[in-house]
Enzyme design. Structure first.
Site, PDB file in Angstrom:
ATOM      1  CG  HIS A   4      -1.563  -1.416   1.025  1.00 59.54           C
ATOM      2  ND1 HIS A   4      -3.677  -0.897   1.602  1.00 59.54           N
ATOM      3  CD2 HIS A   4      -2.784  -2.157   0.284  1.00 59.54           C
ATOM      4  CE1 HIS A   4      -4.253  -0.943   0.929  1.00 59.54           C
ATOM      5  NE2 HIS A   4      -3.262  -2.206   0.737  1.00 59.54           N
ATOM      6  CE1 TYR A  33      -5.144   4.114   8.812  1.00 57.01           C
ATOM      7  CE2 TYR A  33      -6.303   3.502  11.701  1.00 57.01           C
ATOM      8  CZ  TYR A  33      -4.727   3.558  10.588  1.00 57.01           C
ATOM      9  OH  TYR A  33      -4.261   2.689   9.970  1.00 57.01           O
ATOM     10  N   PRO A  69      -5.167  -0.206  18.475  1.00 56.69           N
ATOM     11  CG  PRO A  69      -6.916  -0.822  17.382  1.00 56.69           C
ATOM     12  CD  PRO A  69      -6.193  -0.372  18.928  1.00 56.69           C
ATOM     13  CE  LYS A  77       3.364   3.067  13.816  1.00 59.66           C
ATOM     14  NZ  LYS A  77       3.388   2.224  12.574  1.00 59.66           N
ATOM     15  CE1 TYR A  86      -0.952   3.852   9.454  1.00 64.99           C
ATOM     16  CE2 TYR A  86      -0.623   3.168   7.239  1.00 64.99           C
ATOM     17  CZ  TYR A  86      -1.128   2.527   8.638  1.00 64.99           C
ATOM     18  OH  TYR A  86      -2.129   2.043   8.341  1.00 64.99           O
TER      19      TYR A  86
HETATM   20  P1  RFL Z   1       0.937 -12.708  21.719  1.00 66.26           P
HETATM   21  O1  RFL Z   1      -0.421 -12.217  20.290  1.00 66.26           O
HETATM   22  O2  RFL Z   1      -0.946 -12.069  22.228  1.00 66.26           O
HETATM   23  O3  RFL Z   1       0.606 -13.484  21.720  1.00 66.26           O
HETATM   24  C1  RFL Z   1       1.244 -13.889  23.710  1.00 66.26           C
HETATM   25  C2  RFL Z   1       0.997 -15.498  23.261  1.00 66.26           C
HETATM   26  O4  RFL Z   1       1.139 -16.097  24.772  1.00 66.26           O
HETATM   27  C3  RFL Z   1       0.201 -17.309  24.952  1.00 66.26           C
HETATM   28  N1  RFL Z   1       0.601 -17.088  26.652  1.00 66.26           N
HETATM   29  C4  RFL Z   1       0.653 -17.625  26.913  1.00 66.26           C
HETATM   30  N2  RFL Z   1       1.875 -18.813  26.857  1.00 66.26           N
HETATM   31  C5  RFL Z   1       2.106 -19.694  28.003  1.00 66.26           C
HETATM   32  N3  RFL Z   1       1.507 -19.478  29.258  1.00 66.26           N
HETATM   33  C6  RFL Z   1       0.784 -18.905  29.887  1.00 66.26           C
HETATM   34  N4  RFL Z   1       0.141 -18.109  30.687  1.00 66.26           N
HETATM   35  C7  RFL Z   1       0.412 -17.568  28.635  1.00 66.26           C
HETATM   36  N5  RFL Z   1      -0.750 -16.421  28.308  1.00 66.26           N
HETATM   37  C8  RFL Z   1      -0.573 -15.935  27.284  1.00 66.26           C
HETATM   38  C9  RFL Z   1      -1.187 -16.413  24.108  1.00 66.26           C
HETATM   39  O5  RFL Z   1      -1.345 -17.217  24.318  1.00 66.26           O
HETATM   40  C10 RFL Z   1      -0.728 -16.141  22.757  1.00 66.26           C
HETATM   41  O6  RFL Z   1      -0.212 -16.897  22.151  1.00 66.26           O
HETATM   42  O7  RFL Z   1       1.549 -11.224  21.766  1.00 66.26           O
HETATM   43  P2  RFL Z   1       2.763 -10.802  21.115  1.00 66.26           P
HETATM   44  O8  RFL Z   1       3.638 -11.998  20.119  1.00 66.26           O
HETATM   45  O9  RFL Z   1       3.247  -9.705  21.272  1.00 66.26           O
HETATM   46  O10 RFL Z   1       2.219  -9.882  19.190  1.00 66.26           O
HETATM   47  C11 RFL Z   1       1.827  -8.888  19.461  1.00 66.26           C
HETATM   48  C12 RFL Z   1       0.768  -8.124  18.295  1.00 66.26           C
HETATM   49  O11 RFL Z   1      -0.147  -9.935  18.872  1.00 66.26           O
HETATM   50  C13 RFL Z   1      -0.474  -7.015  18.642  1.00 66.26           C
HETATM   51  O12 RFL Z   1       0.465  -6.451  19.265  1.00 66.26           O
HETATM   52  C14 RFL Z   1      -1.135  -6.872  17.340  1.00 66.26           C
HETATM   53  O13 RFL Z   1      -2.172  -7.756  17.035  1.00 66.26           O
HETATM   54  C15 RFL Z   1      -1.923  -5.373  17.301  1.00 66.26           C
HETATM   55  N6  RFL Z   1      -2.473  -4.779  16.672  1.00 66.26           N
HETATM   56  C16 RFL Z   1      -1.821  -4.489  15.887  1.00 66.26           C
HETATM   57  N7  RFL Z   1      -0.920  -4.906  15.534  1.00 66.26           N
HETATM   58  C17 RFL Z   1      -0.405  -3.900  14.234  1.00 66.26           C
HETATM   59  O14 RFL Z   1       1.260  -3.896  14.466  1.00 66.26           O
HETATM   60  N8  RFL Z   1      -1.059  -3.649  13.444  1.00 66.26           N
HETATM   61  C18 RFL Z   1      -2.307  -3.884  13.408  1.00 66.26           C
HETATM   62  O15 RFL Z   1      -3.199  -3.342  12.267  1.00 66.26           O
HETATM   63  C19 RFL Z   1      -2.930  -4.111  14.325  1.00 66.26           C
HETATM   64  N9  RFL Z   1      -4.671  -4.491  14.437  1.00 66.26           N
HETATM   65  C20 RFL Z   1      -4.437  -5.053  16.946  1.00 66.26           C
HETATM   66  C21 RFL Z   1      -4.789  -5.036  15.864  1.00 66.26           C
HETATM   67  C22 RFL Z   1      -5.066  -6.280  17.819  1.00 66.26           C
HETATM   68  C23 RFL Z   1      -6.113  -6.082  17.764  1.00 66.26           C
HETATM   69  N10 RFL Z   1      -6.858  -6.655  19.173  1.00 66.26           N
HETATM   70  C24 RFL Z   1      -7.531  -7.472  18.866  1.00 66.26           C
HETATM   71  C25 RFL Z   1      -6.220  -6.361  20.337  1.00 66.26           C
HETATM   72  C26 RFL Z   1      -6.220  -4.519  15.536  1.00 66.26           C
HETATM   73  C27 RFL Z   1      -6.989  -5.352  17.058  1.00 66.26           C
HETATM   74  C28 RFL Z   1      -8.267  -5.408  16.776  1.00 66.26           C
HETATM   75  C1  PHB Z   2      -6.339  -3.785  10.112  1.00 66.65           C
HETATM   76  O1  PHB Z   2      -6.341  -4.339   8.870  1.00 66.65           O
HETATM   77  O2  PHB Z   2      -6.411  -4.877  10.915  1.00 66.65           O
HETATM   78  C2  PHB Z   2      -5.971  -2.770  11.364  1.00 66.65           C
HETATM   79  C3  PHB Z   2      -5.400  -1.643   9.978  1.00 66.65           C
HETATM   80  C4  PHB Z   2      -4.942  -0.668  10.000  1.00 66.65           C
HETATM   81  C5  PHB Z   2      -5.103  -0.299  11.697  1.00 66.65           C
HETATM   82  C6  PHB Z   2      -5.451  -1.614  12.612  1.00 66.65           C
HETATM   83  C7  PHB Z   2      -6.116  -2.459  12.350  1.00 66.65           C
HETATM   84  O3  PHB Z   2      -4.432   0.798  12.331  1.00 66.65           O
END
Ligand code: RFL
Ligand code: PHB
Length: 388
Positions: free
Chosen positions: A72, A200, A291, A295, A383
Site C-alpha cells: 500500500h 480512517y 490499534p 503498530k 506510519y
Molecule cells: P500475542 O499475540 O498476544 O501472543 C502472546 C502469546 O502468549 C501466549 N500466552 C501464554 N503462553 C504460555 N503461558 C501463559 N501463561 C501464557 N499467556 C499467554 C498466548 O496464548 C499467545 O499465543 O502477543 P505478541 O506475540 O507480543 O504479539 C502482539 C500482537 O499480537 C499485537 O500487538 C497486535 O495484534 C496488535 N494489533 C495490531 N498490530 C499491528 O501491528 N497492526 C495492526 O493493524 C493491528 N491491529 C491489533 C490490531 C490488535 C487487535 N486486538 C484484537 C487486540 C487489531 C486488533 C483488533
Molecule cells: C486491520 O486491518 O485489522 C487494521 C488495519 C489498520 C489498523 C488497525 C487494524 O490501524
C-alpha cells in the site's frame, strides 16, 4: 529439560524470535498455553511495516507474503466529506504491506518443525523462577505432568495477560497506562474492500476504519462504548453504522455475513524496564498501543529484532553489551510508537468528555495536515515505521 533460551508464548513475537535464534544456531524451547488451532485462528493485525516484512525475508519465510501481501503506497484520513491522502511512497519513499497477522503466524508455525523451533503447545501453569540469577528456570504442566526447563535466558513473549511481566518485582518496575473510553468493534467478511486503500474516518457518530486482508476479504471497525455487547450488534447494524460513518467518499460498500466479529478494548501501556536480570520482555508482554497506528505487531517484531541481536551477541561472541542495552534500545522505539498511536487515536475519535474546543482542535489539526507536506511527512514516517 535444558536449553539456551526459554521463550514463553508462541504468538508472533515468540515464534519470530524462535526462528531468528535457530537461524543463528541457538537452542530454544517455546512454551505456549493454547493449542495450535487457537493460535493460528486469532484475527488481529493487518498492516506490516518494512521491518516486519524484512525479518520474514531474512528467515526465507516470505514466499506467501510476497505472493499475497498487498503493498500500500498510501492511506487516507477522512473528516466529513474530506479525504486527506497520505502518500507514503511520495512522502518518505516507503510503503506498508497488508498481510494478516493470522497469515504471518501460520507461516511461522508451518516452518517451525523443519527449522528445529520446538514449540510445546498446551503448556499449563507456566511459572518463572530465579530470573535474578544466571540460571533461571521455568516450570509448567503438560498433560497433567510437572515439567521444568532450565536455560540461560527467559524471554517473555506471552502477551498482555501472561505471567512473565508479573515475575518482575514491583519495586523494580514502573507502569504507564491510559485506558480509552471505547473499544473497536471489528467485522471480517468475504466482500471486496470499499476502497483500494485504508480509510480512517472521524464522523460525528464516531470513528470508523475501512481495512482489508485481500481484494476479496474486508476488515472494518467502528468504535463503541466498552459497555456495548457484541450480541446487540447484528451484522446489519454494523454495516449501517459503517456506511454512515465512512460516508460516500469511501466508495461503494459491499455487505456480507461476518466471518468474525468482536469488540477489543483500547489501551496505551508501557512497562519499564523491559529486562530484569535474565528475563527479557518482547511485544504485548511489555507494551500495548491502541490499534489506530497499526503498530502493535510491528513493535513486537522490532523488540524481537533487538532481542535476537542481543542474544546472538551473547552466545556467539560472549558479548553482554546487547543484553545490557536491550531495554533502553527497545523502549526508545516503543515510546515513539506509543506517541504516534496515541496522537492518531486522539485525532480520529470523538471522546465522550470532549466539547467544542477539543473538536475545534481536531478540525484545525486535520486542516493543517491537509495543507502541509511537512505534517504529512511526519505522519508518513511514523506510519511506515521508524528505523530500528
Ligand atoms: P500475542 O499475540 O498476544 O501472543 C502472546 C502469546 O502468549 C501466549 N500466552 C501464554 N503462553 C504460555 N503461558 C501463559 N501463561 C501464557 N499467556 C499467554 C498466548 O496464548 C499467545 O499465543 O502477543 P505478541 O506475540 O507480543 O504479539 C502482539 C500482537 O499480537 C499485537 O500487538 C497486535 O495484534 C496488535 N494489533 C495490531 N498490530 C499491528 O501491528 N497492526 C495492526 O493493524 C493491528 N491491529 C491489533 C490490531 C490488535 C487487535 N486486538 C484484537 C487486540 C487489531 C486488533 C483488533
Ligand atoms: C486491520 O486491518 O485489522 C487494521 C488495519 C489498520 C489498523 C488497525 C487494524 O490501524
Amino acid at each position: 529439560m535444558k536449553t539456551q533460551v526459554t521463550i514463553i508464548g508462541a504468538g508472533p513475537a515468540g515464534l519470530l524470535l524462535g526462528h531468528l535464534l535457530r537461524a543463528e544456531g541457538i537452542e530454544c524451547v517455546v512454551l505456549e498455553r493454547q493449542r495450535p488451532a487457537y493460535v493460528a485462528d486469532r484475527i488481529r493485525a493487518g498492516v506490516l511495516e518494512q521491518v516486519t516484512v524484512g525479518l520474514m525475508a531474512r528467515l526465507g519465510l516470505d514466499a506467501r507474503l510476497k505472493a499475497e501481501g498487498l503493498p500500500h503506497d498510501g492511506f487516507n484520513l477522512a473528516d466529513g466529506e474530506r479525504l486527506i491522502r497520505i502518500d507514503l511512497t511520495d512522502l518518505v519513499g516507503q510503503h506498508v504491506t497488508v498481510y494478516g497477522q493470522t497469515e504471518i503466524t501460520r507461516d511461522l508455525m508451518a516452518a517451525a518443525d523443519e527449522r528445529g523451533v520446538r514449540v510445546i503447545y498446551g503448556a499449563g501453569d507456566v511459572a518463572l523462577h530465579g530470573i535474578d540469577s544466571d540460571a533461571p528456570y521455568v516450570t509448567f504442566t503438560q498433560d497433567g505432568a510437572a515439567m521444568r526447563v532450565d536455560s540461560r535466558f527467559v524471554i517473555g513473549c506471552d502477551g498482555f495477560h501472561g505471567p512473565s511481566r508479573k515475575a518482575i518485582p514491583a519495586s523494580a518496575a514502573r507502569e504507564y497506562e491510559r485506558v480509552y473510553p471505547f473499544g473497536w468493534l471489528g467485522i471480517l467478511a468475504d466482500v471486496p474492500p470499499c476502497n483500494h486503500e485504508l480509510i480512517y474516518a472521524n464522523h460525528p457518530r464516531g470513528f470508523a476504519l475501512a481495512s482489508m486482508r485481500s481484494s476479496t476479504r474486508s476488515r472494518y471497525y467502528v468504535d463503541v462504548p466498552m459497555s456495548e455487547r457484541i450480541e446487540d450488534w447484528p451484522d446489519d447494524r454494523v454495516w449501517d453504522e459503517l456506511a454512515t460513518r465512512l460516508g460516500p467518499s469511501a466508495g461503494p460498500m459491499v455487505r456480507g455475513p461476518a466471518l468474525e466479529k468482536s469488540i477489543a478494548p483500547l489501551r496505551s501501556y508501557v512497562f519499564e524496564p523491559m529486562r530484569h536480570g535474565s528475563l527479557l520482555l518482547c511485544g504485548d508482554a511489555a507494551h500495548i498501543v491502541p490499534p489506530t497506528g497499526a503498530k502493535g505487531l510491528n513493535l513486537a517484531a522490532s523488540d524481537v529484532y533487538y532481542a535476537a541481536a542481543a542474544l546472538t551477541g551473547f552466545f556467539a561472541h560472549g558479548d553482554n553489551d546487547g543484553i545490557a542495552g536491550y531495554a533502553a534500545k527497545a523502549l526508545a522505539r516503543v515510546w515513539k510508537a506509543e506517541r504516534f498511536s496515541w496522537s492518531l487515536t486522539r485525532l480520529m475519535h470523538r471522546f465522550p468528555d470532549d466539547g467544542p474546543f477539543e473538536r475545534a482542535m481536531q478540525v484545525a489539526e486535520l486542516d493543517y495536515i491537509a495543507g502541509s507536506r511537512a505534517a504529512q511527512t511526519a505522519i508518513a514516517e511514523n506510519y511506515v515505521g521508524l528505523p530500528v
